[in-house]
Write a protein that holds these residues in place. Structure first.
Motif, short mmCIF file in Angstrom:
data_model
loop_
_atom_site.label_atom_id
_atom_site.label_comp_id
_atom_site.label_asym_id
_atom_site.label_seq_id
_atom_site.Cartn_x
_atom_site.Cartn_y
_atom_site.Cartn_z
N MET A 145 0.80 -1.23 0.00
CA MET A 145 0.00 0.00 0.00
C MET A 145 0.84 1.29 0.00
O MET A 145 0.46 2.25 -0.65
CB MET A 145 -0.99 0.01 1.18
N LYS A 153 1.56 2.83 -3.46
CA LYS A 153 0.44 3.00 -4.40
C LYS A 153 0.56 4.30 -5.21
O LYS A 153 0.17 4.33 -6.38
CB LYS A 153 -0.91 2.93 -3.68
N GLN A 154 1.09 5.35 -4.57
CA GLN A 154 1.21 6.62 -5.30
C GLN A 154 2.19 6.50 -6.46
O GLN A 154 1.95 7.00 -7.55
CB GLN A 154 1.65 7.73 -4.34
N PHE A 165 0.49 4.55 -9.10
CA PHE A 165 -0.53 5.37 -9.78
C PHE A 165 0.13 6.31 -10.78
O PHE A 165 -0.31 6.45 -11.92
CB PHE A 165 -1.34 6.16 -8.74
N ARG A 166 1.19 6.96 -10.35
CA ARG A 166 1.90 7.91 -11.21
C ARG A 166 2.44 7.20 -12.45
O ARG A 166 2.37 7.70 -13.56
CB ARG A 166 3.04 8.52 -10.40
N LEU A 194 -0.42 6.39 -14.66
CA LEU A 194 -0.94 7.63 -15.26
C LEU A 194 -0.08 8.07 -16.43
O LEU A 194 -0.58 8.50 -17.47
CB LEU A 194 -1.00 8.73 -14.19
N ILE A 197 -4.50 0.46 -11.26
CA ILE A 197 -3.91 0.26 -9.93
C ILE A 197 -4.75 -0.74 -9.14
O ILE A 197 -4.24 -1.64 -8.48
CB ILE A 197 -3.84 1.60 -9.15
N GLU A 222 5.44 16.69 -10.95
CA GLU A 222 4.84 15.36 -11.12
C GLU A 222 5.08 14.50 -9.88
O GLU A 222 4.23 13.72 -9.49
CB GLU A 222 5.43 14.67 -12.35
N MET A 279 2.57 15.26 -7.20
CA MET A 279 1.18 15.15 -7.64
C MET A 279 0.29 14.51 -6.56
O MET A 279 0.67 13.49 -5.99
CB MET A 279 1.13 14.27 -8.89
N MET A 333 -2.55 12.36 -4.78
CA MET A 333 -3.06 11.01 -5.09
C MET A 333 -4.58 10.98 -4.96
O MET A 333 -5.11 11.39 -3.93
CB MET A 333 -2.42 10.06 -4.07
N PRO A 334 -5.29 10.53 -5.99
CA PRO A 334 -6.75 10.42 -5.83
C PRO A 334 -7.11 9.24 -4.91
O PRO A 334 -6.28 8.36 -4.68
CB PRO A 334 -7.22 10.17 -7.26
N LEU A 383 -8.50 5.81 -3.84
CA LEU A 383 -8.73 4.51 -4.46
C LEU A 383 -9.71 3.71 -3.60
O LEU A 383 -9.96 4.08 -2.45
CB LEU A 383 -7.43 3.73 -4.58
N THR A 411 -9.12 1.07 -2.22
CA THR A 411 -8.39 0.49 -1.09
C THR A 411 -8.24 1.49 0.05
O THR A 411 -7.87 1.11 1.16
CB THR A 411 -6.99 0.04 -1.54
#
Lengths: 172, 172
Positions: free
Chosen positions: A11, A14-15, A18-19, A22, A35, B56, B59, B61-62, B64, B66
């Protein structure tokens, strides 16, 4: 692998995942989907975790494979949302003019990097945005370290040439 | 300041040649993020690239799926505690059942005790035999008196039926 190991080791990255997704897909919603799919896949393959040396590289490889599968699927159309470049957070407060200029420049750089071949773009991102070592990049992409260095060198060279055009002539 | 610029120039050269370490690249990103304005012209060339990398990296994080706790992760919060009188129907049903069972038990016991006692069944209902005899005679006389009352009416009816038979016989 227990849920605790998953929460403590997977966990937190995760960022980064995600990046990575993306940048490969160019779309936030798709990156989120990827993700989530990647987490599910990691969980299903939890038996393999004991054999792995670098969990992060393994997760990134799963993410990349899923993202590339999505890109290959016929339905998928790359929507390079130029508006997203304007969402890049500004480090300091500027005048509207400076902000617009900055957003424009960020958009151009974003477009310039997205214009690179997928391999160059991925290596550049893993190194310059995510700060991975050559060894880690080699593990993520499942390639030799020498190949990472060669591709990174070519990617940076290409970026530099385009940046010079941008800087000197104001063109991309 | 000049010294710092020279260091950055040297780092940039190393960067383009892919000879920088992760720490040095992080230093470059930070330098460009902090020095937004008034840089020497030769340093401006790489500025958009490193600012882009820095932005970047920062950035947001949206959320999720989880990130949302699963329902079983906080069972306490999901439990609704009601005061005991909110369950009044439960208590009413138990009370009603108890009353019903108690009533039928006493009823059964009463009936059972009455049926099994022969003394009670054959016990006389009089105290003085002489008065009882007179009362019985009186009751029987009352019955016979009223019994004869309807007898005369029945005799008349029998006359009618006889006459009817005669008439019918005459016709035939």
């Amino acid at each position: 692998m227990s849920s605790e190991v998953f929460l403590n080791q997977i966990m937190p990255i995760k960022q980064k995942l995600f990046r990575f997704a993306l940048h490969l897909l160019g779309n936030e919603e798709d990156a989120k989907d990827i993700i989530q799919d990647a987490f599910v896949k990691v969980w299903h393959n939890k038996e393999k975790m004991g054999e792995l040396q670098n969990l992060e590289a393994w997760c990134m490889r799963i993410t990349r494979n899923l993202a590339l599968d999505k890109l290959k699927s016929k339905k998928y159309r790359i929507t390079d949302d130029l508006d997203r470049a304007q969402e890049v957070p500004a480090a300091h407060q500027h005048t509207p003019h400076q902000q617009a200029e900055r957003s424009d420049l960020m958009r151009r750089v974003h477009g310039l990097i997205r214009g690179l071949p997928e391999k160059y773009r991925t290596i550049l991102q893993l190194r310059d945005i995510d700060g991975l070592s050559y060894q880690e990049i080699a593990e993520v992409l499942h390639i030799e370290m020498s190949e990472v260095k060669v591709n990174l060198h070519r990617a940076r060279k290409q970026v530099r040439e385009q940046l010079q055009n941008l800087h000197v002539y104001g063109i991309q | 300041m000049c010294m710092e610029y020279n260091d950055i120039r040297a780092l940039l050269e190393k960067y383009w040649a892919c000879e920088t370490t992760e720490a040095e690249e992080a230093q470059l990103r930070l330098f460009y993020a902090e020095h937004e304005d008034a840089l020497p012209v030769d340093l401006m060339e790489a500025a958009p690239l490193f600012r882009y990398f820095h932005a970047e990296g920062e950035m947001p994080m949206p959320e999720l799926f989880t990130d949302v706790p699963a329902p079983w992760e906080h069972p306490e919060s999901a439990k609704i505690i009601r005061p005991f009188w909110h369950h009044w129907m439960k208590y009413a049903a138990v009370l009603l059942l108890a009353v019903g069972v108690g009533y039928s038990v006493t009823k059964f016991q009463h009936k059972h005790a009455g049926g099994n006692n022969p003394e009670l069944a054959f016990r006389d209902t009089f105290d003085d035999p002489k008065i009882a005899y007179q009362e019985t005679q009186r009751a029987l006389q009352l019955i016979s008196k009223h019994l004869n009352k309807g007898k005369t009416e029945m005799e008349k009816l029998s006359y009618f039926s006889e006459a009817q038979e005669i008439v019918q016989g005459g016709h035939n």
